[in-house]
Design a protein around this motif. Sequence first.
Motif, PDB file in Angstrom:
ATOM      1  N   HIS A 156      84.267  76.688  -2.128  1.00 43.33           N
ATOM      2  CA  HIS A 156      84.086  75.924  -3.049  1.00 43.33           C
ATOM      3  C   HIS A 156      82.875  75.714  -3.738  1.00 43.33           C
ATOM      4  N   LEU A 157      82.814  75.392  -4.736  1.00 41.69           N
ATOM      5  CA  LEU A 157      81.451  75.031  -5.417  1.00 41.69           C
ATOM      6  C   LEU A 157      81.116  73.531  -5.452  1.00 41.69           C
ATOM      7  N   PHE A 158      80.100  73.205  -4.798  1.00 39.11           N
ATOM      8  CA  PHE A 158      79.601  71.809  -4.881  1.00 39.11           C
ATOM      9  C   PHE A 158      78.622  71.764  -6.141  1.00 39.11           C
ATOM     10  N   TRP A 159      78.952  70.933  -7.143  1.00 46.07           N
ATOM     11  CA  TRP A 159      78.402  70.768  -8.338  1.00 46.07           C
ATOM     12  C   TRP A 159      76.997  69.881  -8.106  1.00 46.07           C
ATOM     13  N   GLY A 160      76.613  69.365  -7.220  1.00 45.82           N
ATOM     14  CA  GLY A 160      75.505  68.657  -7.012  1.00 45.82           C
ATOM     15  C   GLY A 160      74.398  69.700  -6.884  1.00 45.82           C
ATOM     16  N   SER A 161      74.491  70.696  -6.186  1.00 49.59           N
ATOM     17  CA  SER A 161      73.446  71.774  -5.939  1.00 49.59           C
ATOM     18  C   SER A 161      73.737  73.042  -6.586  1.00 49.59           C
ATOM     19  N   PHE A 162      75.076  72.964  -7.180  1.00 42.66           N
ATOM     20  CA  PHE A 162      75.402  74.102  -7.938  1.00 42.66           C
ATOM     21  C   PHE A 162      75.512  75.296  -7.370  1.00 42.66           C
ATOM     22  N   ASP A 163      76.103  75.208  -6.085  1.00 44.26           N
ATOM     23  CA  ASP A 163      76.354  76.493  -5.357  1.00 44.26           C
ATOM     24  C   ASP A 163      77.700  76.752  -4.669  1.00 44.26           C
ATOM     25  N   LEU A 164      78.263  77.802  -4.437  1.00 46.97           N
ATOM     26  CA  LEU A 164      79.310  78.136  -3.780  1.00 46.97           C
ATOM     27  C   LEU A 164      79.284  78.435  -2.491  1.00 46.97           C
ATOM     28  N   ALA A 165      79.901  77.904  -1.652  1.00 50.08           N
ATOM     29  CA  ALA A 165      79.639  77.565  -0.281  1.00 50.08           C
ATOM     30  C   ALA A 165      80.805  77.762   0.772  1.00 50.08           C
ATOM     31  N   VAL A 166      80.502  78.345   1.955  1.00 46.46           N
ATOM     32  CA  VAL A 166      81.680  78.443   2.866  1.00 46.46           C
ATOM     33  C   VAL A 166      81.013  77.837   4.327  1.00 46.46           C
ATOM     34  N   THR A 167      81.797  76.960   5.019  1.00 48.10           N
ATOM     35  CA  THR A 167      81.097  76.535   6.103  1.00 48.10           C
ATOM     36  C   THR A 167      82.184  76.649   7.601  1.00 48.10           C
ATOM     37  N   ARG A 168      81.496  77.051   8.549  1.00 45.35           N
ATOM     38  CA  ARG A 168      82.388  77.143   9.928  1.00 45.35           C
ATOM     39  C   ARG A 168      81.731  75.851  10.783  1.00 45.35           C
ATOM     40  N   PHE A 169      82.768  75.390  11.574  1.00 42.49           N
ATOM     41  CA  PHE A 169      82.277  74.369  12.544  1.00 42.49           C
ATOM     42  C   PHE A 169      82.558  74.801  13.931  1.00 42.49           C
ATOM     43  N   SER A 170      81.498  74.175  14.887  1.00 41.41           N
ATOM     44  CA  SER A 170      81.756  74.456  16.349  1.00 41.41           C
ATOM     45  C   SER A 170      82.743  73.609  16.816  1.00 41.41           C
ATOM     46  N   GLY A 171      83.047  72.391  16.251  1.00 45.82           N
ATOM     47  CA  GLY A 171      83.950  71.440  16.825  1.00 45.82           C
ATOM     48  C   GLY A 171      83.000  70.296  17.434  1.00 45.82           C
ATOM     49  N   ARG A 172      81.879  70.406  17.577  1.00 48.02           N
ATOM     50  CA  ARG A 172      80.847  69.343  18.195  1.00 48.02           C
ATOM     51  C   ARG A 172      80.224  68.418  17.278  1.00 48.02           C
TER      52      ARG A 172
END
Length: 314
Positions: free
Chosen positions: A175-191
């Motif tokens: 998805h695109l964060f309009w605050g910083s105007f960047d397209l991003a994808v994020t993974r989480f470790s669960g911690r």
Amino acid sequence: MTLSSQRPWPDIPYKEWEGSCKALHLWSQIVGKYRLAHTPWVNHSWHATLYVTPRGLTTGTIPDSGANIEIYFDLKDHRLVGHAQDGAVESFALEGMSVADFYTKTQDLIRRLGGTPHIHHRPNEIPNALPFLKDIEERPYDPQAVEKFHLALTYIQDVFTYFRSGFLGKASPVHLFWGSFDLAVTRFSGRLAPRHPGGIPNLPDNITEEAYSHEVSSAGFWPGGNGTEAMFYAYAYPTPTGFKDQTISPKEAYFDDTLGEFLLPYKVVQQAADPTQTLMDFLQSTYEAAARLADWDQPALECEFGQPRRPRAL
């Protein structure tokens, strides 16, 4: 890999469309803030983002007083378009105009659709930014440059989506964060992660703290600004010891000490013999460095990259 590796990626030199990019960034904030004002809060501010479509950028459905409204940037016909649940459609042309004019036109469009245009009046994540209604200088809008940028976003989204499919743990949408105007994808470790120090310009610290409440490995694309051309980036929060010293692919990638993240110029990907694989190498090598150094439970979190019509093997 199921993605096409042969299609040419567009050239998007930032300096050639800087004015149009800044305009589109600020306009996206106005539309994004409308979604933010009406959508229940979702972890890491995922409820506020925009999504890339074949025609442009959309808010998805916004629950506004039962009206259910969608606003999208049609970057093919160059219009801002709104749809309401009752079938109403409203739009206006995307063209050279001030931010103040766009703000007013967007509010009027939402009202005509039966919605309530609650839109916070100031930009986020931009230092010394003017309130929208005080930004009265006309901004340029270059349709051809915007179309090339949109084409790049669609190709990048394809690769990010494929990369996301190789992870069984919690992962963000693309998805695109309009605050910083960047397209991003994020993974989480669960911690859980240490509390983020905040300090992002014109962004309340409690939003940043919530966004980084859990340990992440994140990657994205930014079209440029502040003297920098379009870039891919990758970082980990918290940053594991030794992360900056890891060998990352491709060789043109480097660690920026000021930003605290790995960078790869878009032009390197765009000019590569296989842009898709070049970008995948960057995404995978930066993630693996972060996960290995931070001791993520990789066997439990990772899987083969997804294929159409093929369920995960048990």
